[in-house]
Design a protein around this motif. Structure first.
Motif, short mmCIF file in Angstrom:
data_model
loop_
_atom_site.label_atom_id
_atom_site.label_comp_id
_atom_site.label_asym_id
_atom_site.label_seq_id
_atom_site.Cartn_x
_atom_site.Cartn_y
_atom_site.Cartn_z
N ARG A 290 0.84 -1.19 0.00
CA ARG A 290 0.00 0.00 0.00
C ARG A 290 0.88 1.24 0.00
NH1 ARG A 290 -4.37 -1.63 4.73
NH2 ARG A 290 -5.55 -3.16 3.52
N THR B 138 -0.03 -5.89 -7.07
CA THR B 138 0.12 -7.00 -8.02
C THR B 138 0.56 -8.27 -7.28
OG1 THR B 138 2.46 -6.51 -8.41
CG2 THR B 138 0.85 -5.36 -9.79
N GLU C 216 4.05 -8.03 -6.02
CA GLU C 216 4.17 -7.20 -4.83
C GLU C 216 3.67 -7.92 -3.59
OE1 GLU C 216 3.72 -2.78 -6.93
OE2 GLU C 216 2.05 -3.64 -5.79
N LYS D 248 2.07 5.02 -2.55
CA LYS D 248 2.13 5.63 -3.89
C LYS D 248 2.88 4.78 -4.90
CE LYS D 248 6.09 8.38 -2.34
NZ LYS D 248 6.56 9.75 -2.00
N ASN D 249 3.72 3.85 -4.43
CA ASN D 249 4.48 3.01 -5.35
C ASN D 249 3.91 1.60 -5.49
OD1 ASN D 249 6.35 5.12 -5.67
ND2 ASN D 249 7.52 4.45 -3.87
N ALA D 250 2.79 1.35 -4.84
CA ALA D 250 2.23 0.00 -4.81
C ALA D 250 0.97 -0.10 -5.66
CB ALA D 250 1.93 -0.41 -3.38
N LYS D 251 0.85 -1.20 -6.38
CA LYS D 251 -0.34 -1.47 -7.19
C LYS D 251 -1.09 -2.71 -6.72
CE LYS D 251 1.50 0.70 -11.40
NZ LYS D 251 2.75 1.18 -10.77
#
Length: 274
Positions: free
Chosen positions: A144, A151, A154, A146-149
């Motif tokens: 979680r 996936t 991740e 700004k750099n996390a999607k």
């Protein structure tokens, strides 16, 4: 046998986990299902939860000790905070022991939060303290920020972080399919339980997700909203228990949710009878 092993056996059953986290009151307030905490704990106990997960204040407020395992949550943050992904420690392992907890849990968000290093440091230090005092540690690890999607790669990464930093059980989201979830469970040094996330559209959707996660090597679940916001939390817990511990299919377990209750007790023998 040592203290950690004995306590692990209190929050698991046959090595499997049916954990019901109810720590949401700090982050979100008294949401649906979490106004009368004593009643909800009683309902999921009735359904066969292996453990409940609560903050210290709720533990102290209970009128009677839980009949299942008890996990005390050490992390906190609110939806009104400037950084909603920041979690801080609000208690200690020693306090959990004083309150009779069988394990503790810590929440870590990874992926762009400015306080990620602090959360990682907290997890590592708490893991060492748990080892010293013989307390099992559940690490809730999420991608979680700004750099996390979110996936599958991740999710595998954050689960690995939890395991490498010393957690005894790692909680992470389901990746969405068996193949990618198997990478998560095989690459994590600790056993994995899946999170429930937002409330699902149907009961079968929840049960099928759990069935697939078990096929992929998970040891169970740590599900909140999909249990405590269900019309029958006791039956939903029982259905999940059937999939996780009894090993029945999601389709068979769905029969429990049609209401097989006799004299206040859930009739697990009725699974698949109709």
């Amino acid at each position: 046998m040592d203290g950690k092993t004995i306590r692990m056996n209190r929050i698991l059953e046959s090595g499997r986990a049916v954990i019901v986290p109810m720590d949401h009151g700090v982050s979100e307030g008294p949401i649906e299902g979490l106004t009368d905490m004593g009643r909800m704990v009683s309902l999921v106990e009735k359904g066969g939860a292996s453990a409940v997960l609560l903050h210290k204040g709720v533990i102290k407020s209970l009128r009677s000790p839980p009949k299942c395992g008890l996990i005390m949550h050490l992390s906190a943050g609110t939806k009104m905070g400037e950084d909603k992904n920041r979690k801080v420690l609000v208690s200690s392992v020693e306090q959990a022991i004083r309150l009779g907890a069988d394990a503790i849990s810590v929440h870590v968000n990874i992926g762009g939060c400015d306080t990620e290093p602090d959360m990682l440091s907290d997890l590592g230090e708490i893991a060492d303290e748990c080892d010293s005092l013989g307390m099992p540690l559940l690490a809730m690890t999420y991608a979680r920020g700004k750099n996390a999607k979110g996936t599958p790669d991740e999710i595998a990464h954050v689960a690995r972080v939890g395991g490498e930093l010393g957690a005894d059980i790692v909680k992470c989201p389901y990746t969405g399919d068996i193949k990618s979830m198997r990478l998560v469970t095989e690459a994590c040094p600790a056993p994995v339980v899946i999170a429930g996330g937002p409330k699902c559209e149907s009961d079968y959707e929840v049960l099928k997700m759990v069935e697939d996660a078990m096929t992929a090597g998970a040891i169970g679940v740590s599900l909140g909203r999909n249990i405590f916001q269900h019309a029958r939390p006791d039956l939903m817990t029982a259905a999940l228990r059937a999939v996780i511990i009894d090993g029945v299919s999601a389709k068979q377990a769905s029969s429990i949710l049609r209401g097989y209750v006799k004299n206040g007790h859930i009739e697990r023998a009725a699974i698949g009878a109709h």
